[in-house]
Design a protein around this motif. Structure first.
Motif, PDB file in Angstrom:
ATOM      1  N   ARG A  53      16.116  27.349  72.475  1.00  0.00           N
ATOM      2  CA  ARG A  53      17.023  26.849  73.521  1.00  0.00           C
ATOM      3  C   ARG A  53      16.522  25.554  74.142  1.00  0.00           C
ATOM      4  O   ARG A  53      16.903  25.184  75.260  1.00  0.00           O
ATOM      5  CB  ARG A  53      17.271  27.905  74.598  1.00  0.00           C
ATOM      6  N   LYS A  54      15.653  24.875  73.433  1.00  0.00           N
ATOM      7  CA  LYS A  54      15.200  23.549  73.836  1.00  0.00           C
ATOM      8  C   LYS A  54      14.564  22.883  72.617  1.00  0.00           C
ATOM      9  O   LYS A  54      14.085  23.568  71.713  1.00  0.00           O
ATOM     10  CB  LYS A  54      14.205  23.619  74.986  1.00  0.00           C
ATOM     11  N   ASN A 111      27.350   8.316  76.339  1.00  0.00           N
ATOM     12  CA  ASN A 111      28.161   9.400  75.790  1.00  0.00           C
ATOM     13  C   ASN A 111      28.578   9.142  74.343  1.00  0.00           C
ATOM     14  O   ASN A 111      29.028  10.062  73.659  1.00  0.00           O
ATOM     15  CB  ASN A 111      29.415   9.607  76.654  1.00  0.00           C
ATOM     16  N   CYS A 168      32.967  13.275  66.021  1.00  0.00           N
ATOM     17  CA  CYS A 168      32.236  13.818  67.177  1.00  0.00           C
ATOM     18  C   CYS A 168      32.085  12.801  68.304  1.00  0.00           C
ATOM     19  O   CYS A 168      31.450  13.098  69.328  1.00  0.00           O
ATOM     20  CB  CYS A 168      30.851  14.297  66.733  1.00  0.00           C
ATOM     21  N   SER A 195      23.449  12.399  72.840  1.00  0.00           N
ATOM     22  CA  SER A 195      24.263  12.966  73.916  1.00  0.00           C
ATOM     23  C   SER A 195      25.093  14.155  73.454  1.00  0.00           C
ATOM     24  O   SER A 195      25.633  14.888  74.278  1.00  0.00           O
ATOM     25  CB  SER A 195      25.196  11.892  74.489  1.00  0.00           C
ATOM     26  N   LYS A 196      25.200  14.359  72.144  1.00  0.00           N
ATOM     27  CA  LYS A 196      26.087  15.389  71.626  1.00  0.00           C
ATOM     28  C   LYS A 196      25.413  16.758  71.599  1.00  0.00           C
ATOM     29  O   LYS A 196      24.189  16.872  71.588  1.00  0.00           O
ATOM     30  CB  LYS A 196      26.578  15.005  70.231  1.00  0.00           C
ATOM     31  N   SER A 197      26.238  17.773  71.577  1.00  0.00           N
ATOM     32  CA  SER A 197      25.738  19.143  71.557  1.00  0.00           C
ATOM     33  C   SER A 197      24.991  19.415  70.251  1.00  0.00           C
ATOM     34  O   SER A 197      25.120  18.671  69.269  1.00  0.00           O
ATOM     35  CB  SER A 197      26.896  20.129  71.703  1.00  0.00           C
ATOM     36  N   LEU A 198      24.236  20.495  70.253  1.00  0.00           N
ATOM     37  CA  LEU A 198      23.435  20.842  69.077  1.00  0.00           C
ATOM     38  C   LEU A 198      24.294  21.020  67.840  1.00  0.00           C
ATOM     39  O   LEU A 198      23.961  20.512  66.762  1.00  0.00           O
ATOM     40  CB  LEU A 198      22.643  22.121  69.363  1.00  0.00           C
ATOM     41  N   TRP A 199      25.417  21.712  67.970  1.00  0.00           N
ATOM     42  CA  TRP A 199      26.236  21.978  66.784  1.00  0.00           C
ATOM     43  C   TRP A 199      26.872  20.708  66.249  1.00  0.00           C
ATOM     44  O   TRP A 199      27.066  20.557  65.035  1.00  0.00           O
ATOM     45  CB  TRP A 199      27.288  23.044  67.084  1.00  0.00           C
ATOM     46  N   LYS A 200      27.183  19.749  67.143  1.00  0.00           N
ATOM     47  CA  LYS A 200      27.747  18.482  66.673  1.00  0.00           C
ATOM     48  C   LYS A 200      26.695  17.664  65.933  1.00  0.00           C
ATOM     49  O   LYS A 200      26.982  17.073  64.884  1.00  0.00           O
ATOM     50  CB  LYS A 200      28.315  17.681  67.843  1.00  0.00           C
ATOM     51  N   ARG A 201      25.476  17.619  66.471  1.00  0.00           N
ATOM     52  CA  ARG A 201      24.405  16.887  65.780  1.00  0.00           C
ATOM     53  C   ARG A 201      24.119  17.511  64.410  1.00  0.00           C
ATOM     54  O   ARG A 201      23.930  16.808  63.424  1.00  0.00           O
ATOM     55  CB  ARG A 201      23.139  16.888  66.647  1.00  0.00           C
ATOM     56  N   TYR A 214      16.779  21.620  64.248  1.00  0.00           N
ATOM     57  CA  TYR A 214      17.899  22.063  65.077  1.00  0.00           C
ATOM     58  C   TYR A 214      17.946  23.589  65.154  1.00  0.00           C
ATOM     59  O   TYR A 214      18.312  24.159  66.185  1.00  0.00           O
ATOM     60  CB  TYR A 214      19.219  21.520  64.533  1.00  0.00           C
TER      61      TYR A 214
END
Length: 374
Positions: A332-333, A98, A36, A103-109, A325
């Motif tokens: 959405r936050k 980065n 990621c 910095s990563k999207s929710l699905w990546k985390r 998560y």
């Protein structure tokens, strides 16, 4: 006289078990983190003072620490348990920021967090697949052979040739399913449905108790039905089928863990049956002394337990992060930082209380408090 493996062998086996499984677990986080685009600053086996280590060309510090009861991967920017952005993080150059976890999207985390428990399950499946290839698998049907006198099977009226259909509403396909179900409910009421000449019969009875003592003096209370299989059948397993067989066995073990945990929570089993690191160390040494095959099987079992426990929705564990998560995905936050902080403090306290309880259980099982009491 028990065949004790000895202190040094026990410590050696325990360090191998914990070291391998922690390495596998954290490697799952590390590999998905790299995929990621997150920089790993530290990969540690153990906690506390560093005993030895090295820094690779990517800047990751790989180290072995003094207290071998876990490990961690420290990702860039991952400064607190909740992984919330800080002023220091916001002040980083864009390119460096980065490469951080936040910095990563929710699905990546979520993927990075989930990878640890997932690889524990995959590791166990790999081991069990090897066993399936080597020894095959049982396809014995849950059909009664012999019935023991004064047993639960006799009480519900089982006769040779009868086939168990379900126990407590759970479908029984194979004799192994029946054994797995029964051993977990000693001295508990259960409802049985069995088939005789096309007719379904339903009976309720208390499951018997089989108290077993192994060669090391450990005592176990297991459920006992008092019925043997009519015909035991084994078959070979091919390379492509082995992972499927191993996955089925892993699912059975997870169901057994879930059932046992539920029994402890509801009071059907004593919390004294829960073991901790000291008990794992003891059994590690015992299984190592029994042979490499027994020890590897034990490592697979502990790997499944480690994966399962880490998925529990308790802050401080991977499951707790995934729970937050999930809340973030719905809202959405992210959850309020103070809420996250208190959640992780509560989770830490819960984990510490659990560790104290299981350590107390371990010491009690070793007879320490009896010794102090004279």
């Amino acid at each position: 006289m028990t065949d004790n493996p000895g202190f040094l062998l026990t410590i050696f086996a325990f360090l191998i078990t914990i070291g391998v499984l922690v390495f596998v677990h954290e490697m799952g986080h590390y590999l998905v983190g790299r995929w990621c685009g997150v920089k790993a600053e530290t990969f540690a086996i153990g906690f506390g003072k560093e005993l030895t280590g090295w820094t690779d060309k990517r800047g990751t510090r790989w180290k072995i620490c003094m207290l071998p009861l876990g490990g961690y991967v420290q990702f860039a920017g991952d400064m607190d348990p909740a992984s919330t952005p800080s002023k220091e993080w916001l002040s980083l150059p864009a390119e460096e920021r980065n490469q951080t976890f936040q910095s990563k999207s929710l699905w990546k985390r979520a993927s990075i967090v989930f990878a640890g428990p997932a690889i524990n399950f995959l590791f166990a499946i790999l081991i069990l697949a090897g066993f399936a290839l080597a020894y095959g698998t049982s396809e014995t049907l849950p059909v009664a052979g012999t019935i023991s006198e004064n047993s639960t099977a006799a009480e519900i009226g089982l006769e040779p040739g009868d086939r168990i259909v379900s126990v407590n509403g759970d479908s029984i396909e194979m004799f192994d399913d029946l054994k797995q179900k029964i051993v977990l409910i000693p001295d508990q009421q259960a409802t049985f449905v069995y088939e005789r000449e096309g007719q379904l019969i339903e009976k309720t009875a208390i499951v018997g108790v089989d108290v077993q003592v192994d060669r090391f003096g450990n005592e176990y209370r297991l459920g006992l039905l008092g019925m043997s299989a009519g015909k035991v059948e084994w078959r070979e397993v091919g390379l492509l089928e082995a992972p499927l067989v191993a996955t089925e066995r892993t699912i059975r073990i997870v169901k057994a863990i879930w059932t046992t945990l539920g029994q402890v929570i509801t009071g059907k089993r004593s919390i004294k049956e829960l073991g901790g690191p000291l008990k794992i160390a003891q059994i590690s040494g015992e299984q190592f002394k029994l042979g490499l095959e027994a020890f590897i099987g034990f490592v697979a079992l502990i790997s499944i337990n480690l994966g399962f426990i880490n998925l529990l929705p308790i802050p401080m564990l991977d499951g707790g992060h995934l729970m937050l998560y999930a809340i973030e995905a719905v809202r959405r936050k992210p959850a309020n930082p103070k809420v996250q902080e208190w959640a992780f403090r509560s989770g830490f306290a819960l984990v510490m209380v659990f560790m104290l309880v299981v350590t107390f259980n371990d010491l009690s099982s070793f007879g320490l408090f009896r010794a102090f009491g004279g």
